[in-house]
Design a protein around this motif. Structure first.
Motif, PDB file in Angstrom:
ATOM      1  N   GLY A   1      -2.922  -5.163 -67.472  1.00 38.46           N
ATOM      2  CA  GLY A   1      -2.987  -4.000 -66.595  1.00 38.46           C
ATOM      3  C   GLY A   1      -3.271  -4.401 -65.163  1.00 38.46           C
ATOM      4  O   GLY A   1      -3.510  -5.565 -64.845  1.00 38.46           O
ATOM      5  N   TYR A   2      -3.242  -3.391 -64.270  1.00 41.83           N
ATOM      6  CA  TYR A   2      -3.565  -3.671 -62.876  1.00 41.83           C
ATOM      7  C   TYR A   2      -5.002  -4.152 -62.791  1.00 41.83           C
ATOM      8  O   TYR A   2      -5.908  -3.594 -63.401  1.00 41.83           O
ATOM      9  CB  TYR A   2      -3.364  -2.418 -62.029  1.00 41.83           C
ATOM     10  CG  TYR A   2      -1.930  -1.985 -61.997  1.00 41.83           C
ATOM     11  CD1 TYR A   2      -0.954  -2.827 -61.497  1.00 41.83           C
ATOM     12  CD2 TYR A   2      -1.545  -0.750 -62.501  1.00 41.83           C
ATOM     13  CE1 TYR A   2       0.371  -2.467 -61.487  1.00 41.83           C
ATOM     14  CE2 TYR A   2      -0.219  -0.371 -62.500  1.00 41.83           C
ATOM     15  CZ  TYR A   2       0.732  -1.232 -61.990  1.00 41.83           C
ATOM     16  OH  TYR A   2       2.040  -0.859 -61.997  1.00 41.83           O
ATOM     17  N   GLY A   3      -5.218  -5.213 -62.018  1.00 39.15           N
ATOM     18  CA  GLY A   3      -6.551  -5.797 -61.931  1.00 39.15           C
ATOM     19  C   GLY A   3      -6.708  -7.001 -62.840  1.00 39.15           C
ATOM     20  O   GLY A   3      -7.691  -7.717 -62.752  1.00 39.15           O
ATOM     21  N   SER A   4      -5.737  -7.231 -63.753  1.00 41.71           N
ATOM     22  CA  SER A   4      -5.793  -8.411 -64.601  1.00 41.71           C
ATOM     23  C   SER A   4      -5.386  -9.646 -63.791  1.00 41.71           C
ATOM     24  O   SER A   4      -4.700  -9.534 -62.777  1.00 41.71           O
ATOM     25  CB  SER A   4      -4.875  -8.255 -65.815  1.00 41.71           C
ATOM     26  OG  SER A   4      -3.540  -8.066 -65.404  1.00 41.71           O
ATOM     27  N   LEU A   5      -5.822 -10.783 -64.244  1.00 42.74           N
ATOM     28  CA  LEU A   5      -5.556 -12.052 -63.565  1.00 42.74           C
ATOM     29  C   LEU A   5      -4.791 -12.956 -64.527  1.00 42.74           C
ATOM     30  O   LEU A   5      -5.251 -13.216 -65.643  1.00 42.74           O
ATOM     31  CB  LEU A   5      -6.868 -12.708 -63.133  1.00 42.74           C
ATOM     32  CG  LEU A   5      -6.815 -14.084 -62.472  1.00 42.74           C
ATOM     33  CD1 LEU A   5      -5.942 -14.069 -61.231  1.00 42.74           C
ATOM     34  CD2 LEU A   5      -8.232 -14.556 -62.127  1.00 42.74           C
TER      35      LEU A   5
END
Length: 324
Positions: free
Chosen positions: A43-47
């Motif tokens: 998801g958005y914010g994952s690295l």
């Protein structure tokens, strides 16, 4: 924080083993071949970290191009020294580079936070260019002219609620509390009206503000930012009591059936439930939070003011950095 590592290398897996034991980090180690679609990129914010081991120069180039398209912060693992100019990777959009010397010891979880602090808000989430396709409901527009009662639209939502409510209700009783509540509503209304915001639902010491959404921007973000920045000024200018206001704010973009204020009691909406839960159960006192849906509309210049705050109810959440 979600960290996803694509590798087939045992040494690399060992390098990432320690952070996987942290309760604040969700670590996934997947085979390198599984980086095939955006659904694998978290998801958005994952690295994301990808191990280049065994790739040809052409394979390195195609992998880097693929990672750029996922709109996620990503790091490169390069045990074999395939990259001649690591600095060029960073300039081109990578967030981290881990070469052979670093792989001798296990990575520390603090590294991930530094990486996201550096790059987290330069990644453009699904933005204005495809907003009309992204949401299942018609966009509510740039003003209220096209919004009809009983129809479902996509709006910007801003939840705001005062902290320390028990103490406030002890300090203010009866007519005094009603007067204080009225002053609070007037203050919020004054703040959001320039961006066409409407106080839509109201409780004792907080409520839900609705903004029209045209896919070009989310005005709730800037107004919420101003409310956080001007908290002391609002306390002194709008309230004649000796009190410093503290409130939580959450911003989301979602869908709901629209009815006029006062006629919202029968509305059932996942978006409304989500923003109330975020503001009342997840947000810390004095904090401002955005969902992943709203994050792509952060005004230019404020991108680095927001940091990943974890995942809540299936959505990536971003928080405003502390303000002086």
């Amino acid at each position: 924080m979600e960290v996803i590592v694509f590798t087939d290398n045992t040494s690399v897996k060992k390098f990432f083993s320690v952070p996987g034991k942290s309760k604040n980090i969700s670590l996934k180690i997947l085979p390198a071949a599984e980086l095939k679609g955006e659904s694998c990129a978290g998801g958005y914010g994952s690295l994301i970290y990808y191990d280049l081991s065994g790739l040809t120069p052409a394979g390195v180039k195609s992998t880097l191009n693929r990672l750029k398209k996922y709109n996620r912060p990503y790091g490169i693992i390069d045990p074999g020294g395939l990259v001649n100019d690591p600095a060029d990777l960073i300039i081109s959009g990578a967030s981290d580079y881990i070469g052979k010397p670093l792989l001798k010891e296990a990575v520390r979880a603090a590294r991930f936070k530094k990486v996201l602090d550096f790059r987290c808000c330069t990644v453009d989430a699904d933005g204005p260019q495809n907003a009309a396709e992204k949401y299942r409901c018609p966009l509510s527009g740039s003003d209220w002219k096209g919004v009809k009662s009983g129809k479902e639209y996509t709006f910007c939502f801003m939840f705001i609620e005062l902290d320390n409510q028990k103490e406030l209700k002890k300090a203010f009783h009866g007519p005094t509390l009603e007067r204080f509540t009225g002053m609070l509503k007037e203050s919020i209304e004054k703040a959001v009206t320039p961006s066409l915001g409407k106080i839509w639902m109201w409780m004792d010491l907080g409520g839900l503000v609705l903004f029209p959404f045209d896919g070009e921007g989310c005005p709730a973000i800037l107004e919420a930012f101003r409310l956080m920045l001007n908290r002391k000024i609002i306390s002194y200018e709008d309230f004649d009591a000796e009190i410093l206001l503290s409130y939580r704010i959450a911003v989301h973009i979602g869908d709901t059936v629209y009815h006029s204020r006062g006629e919202t009691g029968e509305i059932v909406s996942d978006s409304i439930n989500s923003i109330f839960h975020l503001g009342q159960k997840f947000a810390d006192p004095g904090g401002m939070y955005l969902t992943e849906d709203a994050r792509g509309y952060i005004p230019q210049g404020l991108e680095r003011s927001f940091l990943p705050a974890g995942k809540y109810e299936g959505r990536e959440i971003f928080r405003l950095r502390g303000l002086v």
